[in-house]
Design an enzyme around this catalytic site. Structure first.
Site, short mmCIF file in Angstrom:
data_model
loop_
_atom_site.label_atom_id
_atom_site.label_comp_id
_atom_site.label_asym_id
_atom_site.label_seq_id
_atom_site.Cartn_x
_atom_site.Cartn_y
_atom_site.Cartn_z
N ALA A 13 0.82 -1.21 0.00
CA ALA A 13 0.00 0.00 0.00
C ALA A 13 0.86 1.26 0.00
CB ALA A 13 -0.93 0.00 1.22
N ARG A 18 9.02 8.43 -3.77
CA ARG A 18 10.44 8.67 -4.12
C ARG A 18 10.83 8.01 -5.44
NH1 ARG A 18 13.46 6.80 0.80
NH2 ARG A 18 15.34 7.51 -0.27
N ASP A 108 7.83 -4.41 -1.82
CA ASP A 108 8.96 -3.71 -2.44
C ASP A 108 10.31 -4.31 -2.03
OD1 ASP A 108 9.07 -2.93 0.18
OD2 ASP A 108 9.08 -0.77 -0.21
N GLY A 144 14.68 -1.47 11.91
CA GLY A 144 14.31 -1.87 13.26
C GLY A 144 15.39 -2.81 13.78
N GLU A 158 12.09 0.13 16.59
CA GLU A 158 12.29 0.98 15.42
C GLU A 158 13.36 2.02 15.74
OE1 GLU A 158 10.85 0.41 12.28
OE2 GLU A 158 10.58 -1.39 13.46
N ASN A 173 15.93 -5.93 11.44
CA ASN A 173 14.69 -6.56 10.97
C ASN A 173 14.56 -6.39 9.46
OD1 ASN A 173 12.08 -7.54 10.71
ND2 ASN A 173 11.13 -5.60 11.31
N ASN A 363 18.93 -21.37 -47.92
CA ASN A 363 19.95 -20.36 -47.74
C ASN A 363 19.39 -19.01 -48.13
OD1 ASN A 363 22.25 -18.62 -48.15
ND2 ASN A 363 23.48 -20.46 -47.94
N ASN A 372 6.37 -8.29 -45.46
CA ASN A 372 5.22 -8.97 -44.82
C ASN A 372 4.04 -8.05 -44.58
OD1 ASN A 372 6.82 -7.60 -42.90
ND2 ASN A 372 5.91 -8.78 -41.24
N SER A 409 19.50 -13.15 -57.54
CA SER A 409 19.82 -11.98 -56.71
C SER A 409 19.07 -10.75 -57.18
CB SER A 409 21.31 -11.67 -56.81
OG SER A 409 22.05 -12.73 -56.33
C1 UD1 Z 1 9.94 -1.58 8.30
C2 UD1 Z 1 10.04 -2.24 9.68
C3 UD1 Z 1 11.49 -2.19 10.15
C4 UD1 Z 1 12.37 -2.90 9.16
C5 UD1 Z 1 12.18 -2.31 7.76
C6 UD1 Z 1 12.89 -3.16 6.74
C7 UD1 Z 1 7.91 -1.80 10.78
C8 UD1 Z 1 7.20 -0.96 11.75
N1 UD1 Z 1 9.19 -1.49 10.58
O1 UD1 Z 1 10.31 -0.22 8.44
O2 UD1 Z 1 11.60 -2.81 11.41
O3 UD1 Z 1 13.72 -2.84 9.55
O4 UD1 Z 1 10.79 -2.28 7.39
O5 UD1 Z 1 12.83 -2.54 5.48
O6 UD1 Z 1 7.32 -2.70 10.21
N2 UD1 Z 1 3.00 -0.32 4.47
C9 UD1 Z 1 1.66 -0.35 4.21
N3 UD1 Z 1 0.81 0.38 4.98
C10 UD1 Z 1 1.25 1.15 6.01
C11 UD1 Z 1 2.63 1.19 6.28
C12 UD1 Z 1 3.48 0.46 5.48
O7 UD1 Z 1 1.23 -1.04 3.29
O8 UD1 Z 1 0.40 1.77 6.67
C13 UD1 Z 1 3.91 -1.11 3.65
C14 UD1 Z 1 4.84 -0.25 2.83
O9 UD1 Z 1 4.31 -0.02 1.55
C15 UD1 Z 1 6.07 -1.14 2.73
C16 UD1 Z 1 6.05 -1.91 4.03
O10 UD1 Z 1 4.72 -1.86 4.50
O11 UD1 Z 1 5.97 -2.07 1.67
C17 UD1 Z 1 7.03 -1.36 5.09
O12 UD1 Z 1 6.70 -0.02 5.41
P1 UD1 Z 1 7.82 1.09 5.57
O13 UD1 Z 1 7.14 2.36 5.86
O14 UD1 Z 1 8.74 1.04 4.43
O15 UD1 Z 1 8.55 0.59 6.87
P2 UD1 Z 1 10.04 0.91 7.31
O16 UD1 Z 1 10.07 2.21 8.03
O17 UD1 Z 1 10.95 0.72 6.18
MG MG Z 2 10.78 0.63 4.06
#
Ligand code: UD1
Ligand code: MG
Length: 447
Positions: A13, A18, A108, A144, A158, A173, A363, A372, A409
């Site tokens: 979501a 970026r 992602d 995290g 976090e 994490n 050939n 074509n 030819s």
């Molecule tokens: C998250 C982890 C962090 C980890 C890192 C690895 C949490 C709270 N933190 O942080 O510990 O080290 O990923 O990359 O999980 N997303 C939604 N809806 C939301 C929020 C996020 O769909 O409301 C999705 C984002 O699109 C993304 C993923 O969840 O695909 C992670 O969200 P993101 O905001 O990137 O978390 P990070 O701060 O990177």
């Molecule tokens: Mg992230």
């Protein structure tokens, strides 16, 4: 383990601003396949299981792209971005169906491997209630941190909520987490948003589990599993890693690459053992190369099959629908599209062969073109076995050249040529003895 049922919840979501793109971030491609589809394939590869996609903007586009590869998948909309735990709960209805394992993946992080997911599932099968994939890095900023004690995972903190000491932890994490399905909703519902970002953090499932007397473990995996793509730079980085991985697999399986770094593969490229790839080759989707074939430098292939011991290039372009049989040859500056080239046939130089069949051992001379397209529709050219097409001929489709026929030819062939016939489709040559010398004299002012 395959007996355990599994739901993979893929979070996609994200706004992805970026990326500076009108396309949703998770649809940006690695090796020609959307990132989110890579994640789905990794989830699926660990055994039978369902997928729940949590989507935000342009949900229909994302759903369609994923279904194209993975079949119908269930989708849920997270309309407000209140954190990763909140996002997982968008799929509450699916989780509530009751699975043994619930895996959370990010749309992602396209390099997550099915092995890594399988390890998390094994940990659940062995009794853990929560299993998290971690990695070690010298630059943990932004991730995290995994707080462990005696092999147990106590919490994930976090970056913004870390103490000075916790910030120094290098065990991070990846974001990929597995939860026992029986406890998943209890854990998720107990997560609050008392943190620096006022978000519902999925990572808090660990501390909640500890408080409930449930067990959590962290498994260490390679960083690549966690590589999250937020910018085009990271997209290119992920692409490079994917390409390196896949080239390595091919080489270990018997494919020779003279300069591996210059070979660009597609997610579905199939190359048999004993194929040789020269430098600078691009594979688009849908290419299969059989053993013994040689692809010479600077060739571009998509939607094509290359038969055993066939040779293409240098500088060949094979477009969709090309089928090259054993020992056939497509040489430099040739383009082949929607055409079957039968065993031992040769198209060696500067030709366009489209919507055609080239019979065995035929050939095709330099500069031969199948015309074509008449501006309205595409037409077929059929060239029989053993036919010889002289250089610089235009075969105006629809047209048939019989087996063993010979085209002189420079011919423009507009009518069928029967088997073993000789066809001239050009003006007869006229030669005037001495006329060149007379012309020169005339032009230089002499009389
Ligand atoms: C998250 C982890 C962090 C980890 C890192 C690895 C949490 C709270 N933190 O942080 O510990 O080290 O990923 O990359 O999980 N997303 C939604 N809806 C939301 C929020 C996020 O769909 O409301 C999705 C984002 O699109 C993304 C993923 O969840 O695909 C992670 O969200 P993101 O905001 O990137 O978390 P990070 O701060 O990177
Ligand atoms: Mg992230």
């Amino acid at each position: 383990m395959t007996k355990r049922t599994c739901l993979s919840v893929i979070l996609a979501a994200g706004e992805g601003t970026r990326m500076a793109s009108s396309r949703p971030k998770v649809l940006h491609e690695i090796a020609g396949l959307p990132m989110v589809t890579h994640v789905g394939l990794a989830a699926k590869a660990t055994g039978e299981g369902d997928i729940a996609l949590v989507l935000g903007r342009q949900a229909d586009d994302v759903k369609a792209a994923v279904s194209a590869q993975l079949g119908e998948v269930e989708t849920f909309i997270q309309s407000e971005r209140l954190g990763t735990a909140h996002a997982v709960l968008a799929a509450r209805e699916a989780i509530a169906r009751g699975y043994d394992d619930v895996i959370v993946l990010f749309g992602d992080t396209p390099l997550v491997t099915s092995d890594a997911v399988a390890r998390l599932r094994t940990a659940l099968a062995e009794g853990a209630h929560v299993a998290v994939l971690g990695f070690r890095t010298a630059s943990p900023t932004g991730y995290g941190r995994l707080i462990t004690q005696d092999g147990r995972l106590l919490a994930i903190r976090e970056e913004k909520d870390c103490s000075e000491d916790e910030r120094r932890i290098d065990f991070c994490n990846s974001g990929i987490m597995a939860m026992s399905g029986a406890h998943a909703l209890d854990l998720l519902d107990a997560i609050g948003n008392e943190n620096a970002k006022r978000e519902y953090y999925l990572t808090d499932a660990v501390a909640v589990a500890a408080a409930k007397g449930l067990s959590a473990v962290a498994l260490e995996a390679e960083f690549e599993n966690a590589l999250g793509v937020n910018t085009r730079l990271e997209l290119a980085e992920a692409e490079a890693i994917w390409q390196r991985r896949r080239r390595r697999q091919f080489m270990l399986a018997g494919v020779t690459m003279l300069d591996p770094a210059t070979v660009q593969l597609s997610f579905d490229t199939e190359i048999a053992a004993d194929v040789t790839l020269e430098p600078n080759i691009v594979f688009g989707p849908g290419v299969k190369v059989a053993s013994g074939a040689r692809i010479r430098a600077f060739s571009h292939l998509e939607g094509a099959t290359v038969g055993e011991n066939a040779e293409i290039g240098p500088f060949a372009r094979l477009r969709p629908g090309t089928r090259l049989a054993r020992k056939s040859k497509v040489g430099n500056f040739c383009e082949v599209k929607n055409a079957t080239v039968e065993e031992g046939a040769k198209i060696n130089h500067l030709s366009y062969i489209g919507d055609a069949r080239v019979g065995a051992k035929a050939n095709i001379g330099a500069g031969t073109i199948t015309c074509n397209y008449d501006g309205f529709g595409k037409h077929h050219t059929d060239i029989g076995a053993g036919a010889f097409i002289g250089s610089n001929s235009s075969l105006v489709a629809p047209v048939t050249i019989g087996d063993g026929a010979y085209v002189a030819s420079g011919s423009v062939v507009t009518a069928d040529v029967p088997s073993d016939a000789l066809a001239f489709g050009r003006a007869r040559q006229v030669t005037k003895e001495g006329r060149a010398a007379r012309l020169r004299a005339l032009k230089s002012g002499g009389h």
